[in-house]
Design a protein around this motif. Sequence first.
Motif, short mmCIF file in Angstrom:
data_model
loop_
_atom_site.label_atom_id
_atom_site.label_comp_id
_atom_site.label_asym_id
_atom_site.label_seq_id
_atom_site.Cartn_x
_atom_site.Cartn_y
_atom_site.Cartn_z
N GLY A 184 0.82 -1.21 0.00
CA GLY A 184 0.00 0.00 0.00
C GLY A 184 0.85 1.26 0.00
O GLY A 184 0.54 2.24 -0.68
N VAL A 185 1.95 1.24 0.75
CA VAL A 185 2.89 2.38 0.74
C VAL A 185 3.50 2.53 -0.65
O VAL A 185 3.61 3.66 -1.17
CB VAL A 185 3.99 2.19 1.81
N LEU A 186 3.86 1.43 -1.28
CA LEU A 186 4.43 1.49 -2.63
C LEU A 186 3.41 2.04 -3.63
O LEU A 186 3.76 2.84 -4.50
CB LEU A 186 4.92 0.10 -3.07
N VAL A 187 2.16 1.65 -3.49
CA VAL A 187 1.11 2.19 -4.37
C VAL A 187 0.97 3.70 -4.13
O VAL A 187 0.81 4.47 -5.08
CB VAL A 187 -0.22 1.45 -4.15
N GLY A 188 1.02 4.11 -2.87
CA GLY A 188 0.96 5.54 -2.56
C GLY A 188 2.12 6.30 -3.18
O GLY A 188 1.94 7.41 -3.72
N LEU A 189 3.31 5.73 -3.15
CA LEU A 189 4.47 6.36 -3.79
C LEU A 189 4.29 6.40 -5.31
O LEU A 189 4.70 7.37 -5.97
CB LEU A 189 5.75 5.63 -3.41
N HIS A 190 3.68 5.37 -5.86
CA HIS A 190 3.40 5.34 -7.31
C HIS A 190 2.47 6.51 -7.68
O HIS A 190 2.72 7.22 -8.66
CB HIS A 190 2.75 4.00 -7.67
N VAL A 191 1.43 6.70 -6.91
CA VAL A 191 0.49 7.80 -7.17
C VAL A 191 1.19 9.15 -7.00
O VAL A 191 1.00 10.07 -7.80
CB VAL A 191 -0.75 7.69 -6.25
N TRP A 192 2.02 9.27 -5.96
CA TRP A 192 2.77 10.51 -5.73
C TRP A 192 3.66 10.84 -6.92
O TRP A 192 3.72 12.00 -7.35
CB TRP A 192 3.59 10.36 -4.44
N ILE A 193 4.31 9.83 -7.49
CA ILE A 193 5.15 10.05 -8.66
C ILE A 193 4.31 10.51 -9.85
O ILE A 193 4.71 11.38 -10.61
CB ILE A 193 5.97 8.78 -8.99
N GLY A 194 3.12 9.93 -10.00
CA GLY A 194 2.23 10.37 -11.06
C GLY A 194 1.82 11.82 -10.91
O GLY A 194 1.74 12.58 -11.88
N LEU A 244 3.60 14.09 -9.33
CA LEU A 244 4.81 14.86 -9.62
C LEU A 244 5.01 15.02 -11.12
O LEU A 244 5.45 16.08 -11.58
CB LEU A 244 6.04 14.18 -9.02
N LEU A 245 4.70 14.00 -11.86
CA LEU A 245 4.84 14.05 -13.31
C LEU A 245 4.04 15.21 -13.89
O LEU A 245 4.46 15.86 -14.84
CB LEU A 245 4.40 12.72 -13.93
N LEU A 246 2.90 15.49 -13.28
CA LEU A 246 2.08 16.60 -13.75
C LEU A 246 2.69 17.95 -13.43
O LEU A 246 2.56 18.90 -14.20
CB LEU A 246 0.68 16.51 -13.13
N SER A 247 3.35 18.05 -12.28
CA SER A 247 3.85 19.37 -11.86
C SER A 247 5.30 19.65 -12.25
O SER A 247 5.65 20.80 -12.49
CB SER A 247 3.69 19.53 -10.34
N VAL A 248 6.14 18.63 -12.31
CA VAL A 248 7.55 18.86 -12.59
C VAL A 248 7.76 19.45 -13.98
O VAL A 248 8.64 20.29 -14.18
CB VAL A 248 8.36 17.54 -12.43
N PHE A 249 6.94 19.05 -14.93
CA PHE A 249 7.14 19.51 -16.30
C PHE A 249 6.30 20.73 -16.66
O PHE A 249 6.26 21.14 -17.81
CB PHE A 249 6.91 18.36 -17.29
N ASP A 250 5.64 21.33 -15.67
CA ASP A 250 4.99 22.62 -15.91
C ASP A 250 6.06 23.67 -16.15
O ASP A 250 7.22 23.50 -15.78
CB ASP A 250 4.14 23.05 -14.70
#
Length: 169
Positions: free
Chosen positions: A88-98, A100-106
């Motif tokens: 569940g923690v790994l899934v949460g980190l997966h969502v967090w990375i997703g 980040l993908l939206l904001s890092v490339f703004d």
Amino acid sequence: MTVVWLKLLHVSALAIWTAGLLLMPLLFGQRRDAGSGGPLHRLHAFTRFSYITIISPAAFLAIASGTALIVTRGIAGPWFALKLLLVGVLVGLHVWIGLLLLSVFDEGGYFARWRVGASMVALSATMLGIFWVVLAKPVIDPAALLPGFMLRPGGLRDAAATFIPGPTP
């Protein structure tokens, strides 16, 4: 024979998922060096493609095949509950990375170098925790970790009755 194929699928998908998750912070860290224009768009396209078409489907396959293994093998126990918590923690980190993908490339977005290291540590620690629990299957005594009301049927209802009033008879 089905269990062998399920295990192969599970381990393969898990390897792709975890390797991809470890790759993402490294790609985010290259955002500032990419500048703008063509190099930035190529980095963004590659990062987005990796997350959407490789890493996320591998995560789905890993979880689905793991669920099928639970059903076919009848796996249960306190160590398994700990493994599911870490997944569940790994899934949460997966969502967090997703996210980040939206904001890092703004425009004006970046991913600080220290965050690359912190992300790698968090991901690696979670993955190593999962692998250790699965391979070691540690003996965990729930009675030592949980309050008594959580270990008896109806205990949660009794504990919640002081906070949530039930229907009056």
